[in-house]
Design a protein around this motif. Structure first.
Motif, PDB file in Angstrom:
ATOM      1  N   MET A  13     -61.526-136.385 -31.592  1.00 28.18           N
ATOM      2  CA  MET A  13     -61.221-135.114 -32.194  1.00 28.18           C
ATOM      3  C   MET A  13     -62.480-134.575 -32.851  1.00 28.18           C
ATOM      4  O   MET A  13     -63.233-135.304 -33.471  1.00 28.18           O
ATOM      5  CB  MET A  13     -60.108-135.301 -33.226  1.00 28.18           C
ATOM      6  CG  MET A  13     -59.591-134.034 -33.827  1.00 28.18           C
ATOM      7  SD  MET A  13     -60.381-133.470 -35.343  1.00 28.18           S
ATOM      8  CE  MET A  13     -60.146-134.836 -36.423  1.00 28.18           C
ATOM      9  N   GLN A  14     -62.700-133.300 -32.679  1.00 27.07           N
ATOM     10  CA  GLN A  14     -63.857-132.620 -33.263  1.00 27.07           C
ATOM     11  C   GLN A  14     -63.365-131.411 -34.057  1.00 27.07           C
ATOM     12  O   GLN A  14     -62.623-130.587 -33.536  1.00 27.07           O
ATOM     13  CB  GLN A  14     -64.805-132.172 -32.144  1.00 27.07           C
ATOM     14  CG  GLN A  14     -66.018-131.444 -32.622  1.00 27.07           C
ATOM     15  CD  GLN A  14     -66.903-130.982 -31.461  1.00 27.07           C
ATOM     16  OE1 GLN A  14     -66.564-131.105 -30.296  1.00 27.07           O
ATOM     17  NE2 GLN A  14     -68.043-130.440 -31.797  1.00 27.07           N
ATOM     18  N   ARG A  15     -63.746-131.327 -35.334  1.00 28.47           N
ATOM     19  CA  ARG A  15     -63.432-130.149 -36.150  1.00 28.47           C
ATOM     20  C   ARG A  15     -64.481-129.092 -35.878  1.00 28.47           C
ATOM     21  O   ARG A  15     -65.664-129.399 -35.766  1.00 28.47           O
ATOM     22  CB  ARG A  15     -63.415-130.512 -37.638  1.00 28.47           C
ATOM     23  CG  ARG A  15     -62.184-131.272 -38.062  1.00 28.47           C
ATOM     24  CD  ARG A  15     -62.235-131.644 -39.521  1.00 28.47           C
ATOM     25  NE  ARG A  15     -63.344-132.538 -39.812  1.00 28.47           N
ATOM     26  CZ  ARG A  15     -63.309-133.855 -39.616  1.00 28.47           C
ATOM     27  NH1 ARG A  15     -62.227-134.416 -39.117  1.00 28.47           N
ATOM     28  NH2 ARG A  15     -64.353-134.610 -39.903  1.00 28.47           N
ATOM     29  N   MET A  16     -64.053-127.835 -35.798  1.00 29.11           N
ATOM     30  CA  MET A  16     -64.978-126.755 -35.498  1.00 29.11           C
ATOM     31  C   MET A  16     -64.705-125.590 -36.438  1.00 29.11           C
ATOM     32  O   MET A  16     -63.591-125.417 -36.916  1.00 29.11           O
ATOM     33  CB  MET A  16     -64.821-126.331 -34.038  1.00 29.11           C
ATOM     34  CG  MET A  16     -65.016-127.486 -33.069  1.00 29.11           C
ATOM     35  SD  MET A  16     -64.914-127.015 -31.348  1.00 29.11           S
ATOM     36  CE  MET A  16     -66.614-126.550 -31.079  1.00 29.11           C
ATOM     37  N   GLY A  17     -65.760-124.803 -36.699  1.00 30.31           N
ATOM     38  CA  GLY A  17     -65.626-123.627 -37.535  1.00 30.31           C
ATOM     39  C   GLY A  17     -66.459-122.495 -36.974  1.00 30.31           C
ATOM     40  O   GLY A  17     -67.455-122.720 -36.286  1.00 30.31           O
ATOM     41  N   MET A  18     -66.043-121.264 -37.269  1.00 28.59           N
ATOM     42  CA  MET A  18     -66.739-120.091 -36.756  1.00 28.59           C
ATOM     43  C   MET A  18     -66.504-118.924 -37.695  1.00 28.59           C
ATOM     44  O   MET A  18     -65.543-118.903 -38.461  1.00 28.59           O
ATOM     45  CB  MET A  18     -66.237-119.759 -35.354  1.00 28.59           C
ATOM     46  CG  MET A  18     -64.767-119.470 -35.296  1.00 28.59           C
ATOM     47  SD  MET A  18     -64.184-119.266 -33.613  1.00 28.59           S
ATOM     48  CE  MET A  18     -62.477-118.860 -33.919  1.00 28.59           C
ATOM     49  N   HIS A  72     -66.826-133.247 -44.863  1.00 28.18           N
ATOM     50  CA  HIS A  72     -65.369-133.324 -44.643  1.00 28.18           C
ATOM     51  C   HIS A  72     -64.827-134.487 -45.449  1.00 28.18           C
ATOM     52  O   HIS A  72     -65.469-135.538 -45.547  1.00 28.18           O
ATOM     53  CB  HIS A  72     -65.054-133.546 -43.156  1.00 28.18           C
ATOM     54  CG  HIS A  72     -63.581-133.742 -42.927  1.00 28.18           C
ATOM     55  ND1 HIS A  72     -62.716-132.688 -42.870  1.00 28.18           N
ATOM     56  CD2 HIS A  72     -62.851-134.864 -42.783  1.00 28.18           C
ATOM     57  CE1 HIS A  72     -61.487-133.158 -42.687  1.00 28.18           C
ATOM     58  NE2 HIS A  72     -61.550-134.473 -42.639  1.00 28.18           N
ATOM     59  N   HIS A  73     -63.645-134.290 -46.020  1.00 25.43           N
ATOM     60  CA  HIS A  73     -62.974-135.368 -46.743  1.00 25.43           C
ATOM     61  C   HIS A  73     -61.502-135.340 -46.382  1.00 25.43           C
ATOM     62  O   HIS A  73     -60.864-134.296 -46.487  1.00 25.43           O
ATOM     63  CB  HIS A  73     -63.145-135.177 -48.256  1.00 25.43           C
ATOM     64  CG  HIS A  73     -62.386-136.179 -49.074  1.00 25.43           C
ATOM     65  ND1 HIS A  73     -62.769-137.494 -49.179  1.00 25.43           N
ATOM     66  CD2 HIS A  73     -61.233-136.057 -49.786  1.00 25.43           C
ATOM     67  CE1 HIS A  73     -61.915-138.135 -49.937  1.00 25.43           C
ATOM     68  NE2 HIS A  73     -60.974-137.290 -50.315  1.00 25.43           N
TER      69      HIS A  73
END
Length: 109
Positions: A1-6, A107-108
């Motif tokens: 899983m990869q968290r992404m932001g934009m 990230h926590h």
């Protein structure tokens, strides 16, 4: 899983329309997002700057292929015909980006 932001801007005169669209996202679009391995997708709005911040988790193995599948989807192209005019891309985005991608630095759980 990869968290992404934009991030992207929203046209001030289109803010009400953008809110209206996202208060009732079409079921086909929600299904497509899920089929493209995106989970926990959220868009935040920062006023008065009119900035949108999107974040999600990518649970697939080929992000480029999933994004190509999303872009090619006929119903999604119809959705984008409504949402893209509301958006104002950041001048500092990378070449080829619409929403400016962001680097995760903390990230926590």
């Amino acid at each position: 899983m990869q968290r992404m932001g934009m991030m992207i801007g929203v046209q001030p005169e289109m803010l009400a329309k953008y809110r209206e669209l996202h208060a009732a996202v079409w079921p086909e679009i929600l299904d497509l997002i899920s089929r493209c391995n995106i989970r926990n997708y959220t868009i935040f709005l920062r006023e008065p700057e009119n900035l949108l911040f999107g974040t999600w988790e990518y649970h697939g193995t080929d992000f480029a292929a999933d994004m190509a599948r999303m872009a090619a989807d006929e119903k999604n192209q119809e959705w984008w015909a409504f949402t893209i005019p509301c958006q104002k891309p950041l001048e500092t985005r990378a070449e080829g980006e619409w929403w400016a991608m962001m680097e995760e630095v903390f990230h926590h759980d």
